[in-house]
Motif scaffolding. Structure first.
Motif, PDB file in Angstrom:
ATOM      1  N   GLY A   1     -34.886  48.100  -2.672  1.00  0.00           N
ATOM      2  CA  GLY A   1     -34.991  46.650  -2.644  1.00  0.00           C
ATOM      3  C   GLY A   1     -33.939  46.025  -1.751  1.00  0.00           C
ATOM      4  O   GLY A   1     -34.212  45.058  -1.024  1.00  0.00           O
ATOM      5  N   MET A   2     -32.731  46.567  -1.771  1.00  0.00           N
ATOM      6  CA  MET A   2     -31.669  46.073  -0.898  1.00  0.00           C
ATOM      7  C   MET A   2     -32.006  46.317   0.569  1.00  0.00           C
ATOM      8  O   MET A   2     -31.799  45.442   1.425  1.00  0.00           O
ATOM      9  CB  MET A   2     -30.343  46.759  -1.248  1.00  0.00           C
TER      10      MET A   2
ATOM     11  N   SER B   1     -26.305  48.615  -6.055  1.00  0.00           N
ATOM     12  CA  SER B   1     -26.894  48.782  -4.719  1.00  0.00           C
ATOM     13  C   SER B   1     -26.040  48.139  -3.630  1.00  0.00           C
ATOM     14  O   SER B   1     -26.183  48.468  -2.451  1.00  0.00           O
ATOM     15  CB  SER B   1     -28.303  48.181  -4.682  1.00  0.00           C
ATOM     16  N   LEU B   2     -25.139  47.216  -4.019  1.00  0.00           N
ATOM     17  CA  LEU B   2     -24.254  46.598  -3.028  1.00  0.00           C
ATOM     18  C   LEU B   2     -23.322  47.616  -2.383  1.00  0.00           C
ATOM     19  O   LEU B   2     -22.844  47.411  -1.255  1.00  0.00           O
ATOM     20  CB  LEU B   2     -23.423  45.487  -3.681  1.00  0.00           C
TER      21      LEU B   2
ATOM     22  N   TYR C   1     -24.141  50.304  -1.154  1.00  0.00           N
ATOM     23  CA  TYR C   1     -24.846  50.923  -0.029  1.00  0.00           C
ATOM     24  C   TYR C   1     -25.036  49.941   1.131  1.00  0.00           C
ATOM     25  O   TYR C   1     -25.647  50.289   2.137  1.00  0.00           O
ATOM     26  CB  TYR C   1     -26.220  51.420  -0.476  1.00  0.00           C
ATOM     27  N   LEU C   2     -24.539  48.718   1.004  1.00  0.00           N
ATOM     28  CA  LEU C   2     -24.825  47.679   1.988  1.00  0.00           C
ATOM     29  C   LEU C   2     -24.290  48.028   3.376  1.00  0.00           C
ATOM     30  O   LEU C   2     -24.951  47.755   4.388  1.00  0.00           O
ATOM     31  CB  LEU C   2     -24.230  46.347   1.521  1.00  0.00           C
TER      32      LEU C   2
ATOM     33  N   TYR D   1     -34.220  56.799  -0.105  1.00  0.00           N
ATOM     34  CA  TYR D   1     -33.926  56.256  -1.433  1.00  0.00           C
ATOM     35  C   TYR D   1     -35.194  56.058  -2.262  1.00  0.00           C
ATOM     36  O   TYR D   1     -35.152  56.128  -3.491  1.00  0.00           O
ATOM     37  CB  TYR D   1     -33.152  54.945  -1.307  1.00  0.00           C
TER      38      TYR D   1
ATOM     39  N   THR E   1     -32.650  43.311   3.256  1.00  0.00           N
ATOM     40  CA  THR E   1     -31.859  43.254   4.487  1.00  0.00           C
ATOM     41  C   THR E   1     -32.758  43.176   5.717  1.00  0.00           C
ATOM     42  O   THR E   1     -32.494  42.402   6.647  1.00  0.00           O
ATOM     43  CB  THR E   1     -30.943  44.487   4.586  1.00  0.00           C
TER      44      THR E   1
ATOM     45  N   PRO F   1     -32.397  44.089  -6.065  1.00  0.00           N
ATOM     46  CA  PRO F   1     -31.089  44.707  -5.827  1.00  0.00           C
ATOM     47  C   PRO F   1     -30.115  44.410  -6.974  1.00  0.00           C
ATOM     48  O   PRO F   1     -30.120  43.317  -7.553  1.00  0.00           O
ATOM     49  CB  PRO F   1     -30.622  44.042  -4.526  1.00  0.00           C
ATOM     50  N   THR F   2     -29.299  45.379  -7.302  1.00  0.00           N
ATOM     51  CA  THR F   2     -28.317  45.250  -8.366  1.00  0.00           C
ATOM     52  C   THR F   2     -26.905  45.344  -7.787  1.00  0.00           C
ATOM     53  O   THR F   2     -26.723  45.560  -6.575  1.00  0.00           O
ATOM     54  CB  THR F   2     -28.508  46.358  -9.412  1.00  0.00           C
TER      55      THR F   2
ATOM     56  N   ASP G   1     -33.635  50.076  -6.694  1.00  0.00           N
ATOM     57  CA  ASP G   1     -32.770  48.924  -6.433  1.00  0.00           C
ATOM     58  C   ASP G   1     -32.188  48.988  -5.025  1.00  0.00           C
ATOM     59  O   ASP G   1     -32.061  47.961  -4.338  1.00  0.00           O
ATOM     60  CB  ASP G   1     -31.655  48.841  -7.470  1.00  0.00           C
ATOM     61  N   VAL G   2     -31.862  50.211  -4.566  1.00  0.00           N
ATOM     62  CA  VAL G   2     -31.357  50.377  -3.198  1.00  0.00           C
ATOM     63  C   VAL G   2     -32.481  50.119  -2.186  1.00  0.00           C
ATOM     64  O   VAL G   2     -32.258  49.508  -1.135  1.00  0.00           O
ATOM     65  CB  VAL G   2     -30.756  51.786  -2.995  1.00  0.00           C
TER      66      VAL G   2
END
Length: 265
Positions: free
Chosen positions: A240-241, A63-64, A66-67, A230, A245, A59-60, A237-238
């Motif tokens: 990965g987020m 990508s935060l 989209y949290l 995604y 999660t 995650p980058t 990266d999203v």
């Protein structure tokens, strides 16, 4: 004489272990050859695969952003899994009572309940989701039904075994005191089994939350939909987020579930 028998026994056990190891190795190579699986090539590619995975799915900062939607979809998935598991558990408890060897109504209900449990348990949840998609299309109700069906099959068998293990002496004592069938169930059997039944329910909730993510990919709902969406847009990266999660949520829920199960035992 006893020493000779012991040596002969251990030699026999050693031969059995060697036979089983060779049998497993033989089955592996035959199966790998049948599907064209090249072990050397596959294992040598593992380091490169993990390098690519960790370089693309980390995650980058972007990508935060989209949290919030990820957490929202994750909560939706968890609630759906809990609802479906609870529904399946209620139906499974009824089926387990009428299908139990100890307190089942009659031979017909015992055979019927066990047959239905075996059928629903042996159909994988992914197959249920794909079958139900034909009738209910892509929506949350499809995922709800798929999880409910598999929960019913699994918990019916587990509840039956739990009831049969602990209810024998209780039934005899209550029958001797003149208790009715419903009194035996509600005041005798179920209170004795309650902790074990709750333990099974918590275990299935924990397991079904993981399965709900996979079902969501097929039904286009919940956190599974975000993962698929995604991923197809190459926003790794999203993805990965999303994955991170889900992992955190599952670990927290598993830890909570294990703690509760230890407390109620």
């Amino acid at each position: 004489m006893e020493k000779i028998k012991a040596e002969k026994f251990f030699r026999q056990q050693k031969r059995y272990r060697l036979f089983y190891i060779l049998l497993i190795a033989f089955l592996y190579f035959i199966s790998a050859h049948g599907v064209g699986f090249q072990s050397g090539t596959a294992f040598s590619a593992i380091p490169k695969s993990f390098t690519w995975l960790f370089s693309n799915f980390i995650p980058t900062n972007d990508s935060l952003a989209y949290l919030s939607i990820i957490v929202s979809r994750l909560i939706q998935t968890i609630l759906m899994a809990v609802t479906a598991t609870t529904s399946g558990a209620v139906i499974a408890l009824i089926a387990a009572v009428i299908g139990s060897r100890e307190i089942g109504l009659n031979r017909f209900t015992k055979v019927m309940a066990r047959g239905m449990a075996s059928f629903f348990r042996n159909v994988p949840i992914v197959v249920w989701a794909m079958i139900l998609l034909l009738s209910f299309k892509q929506n949350e109700f499809t995922g709800y039904l798929a999880i409910t069906f598999t929960t019913f099959g699994y918990l019916t068998r587990s509840f039956m075994e739990t009831i049969d293990e602990v209810s024998g002496s209780v039934i005899e004592a209550m029958m001797a005191s003149g208790a009715s069938y419903l009194q035996i169930i509600w005041q005798g059997v179920l209170p004795m089994c309650l902790n074990q039944l709750l333990s099974w329910l918590l275990f299935l909730i924990e397991n079904n939350i993981r399965d709900a993510t996979l079902v969501g990919i097929l039904t286009g709902t919940g956190i599974g939909f975000l993962f698929d969406f995604y991923y197809k847009r190459f926003q790794y990266d999203v993805v990965g987020m999303v994955t991170l999660t889900v992992i955190i949520a599952v670990i927290v829920l598993e830890t909570t579930s294990n703690t509760v199960r230890r407390m109620i035992r």
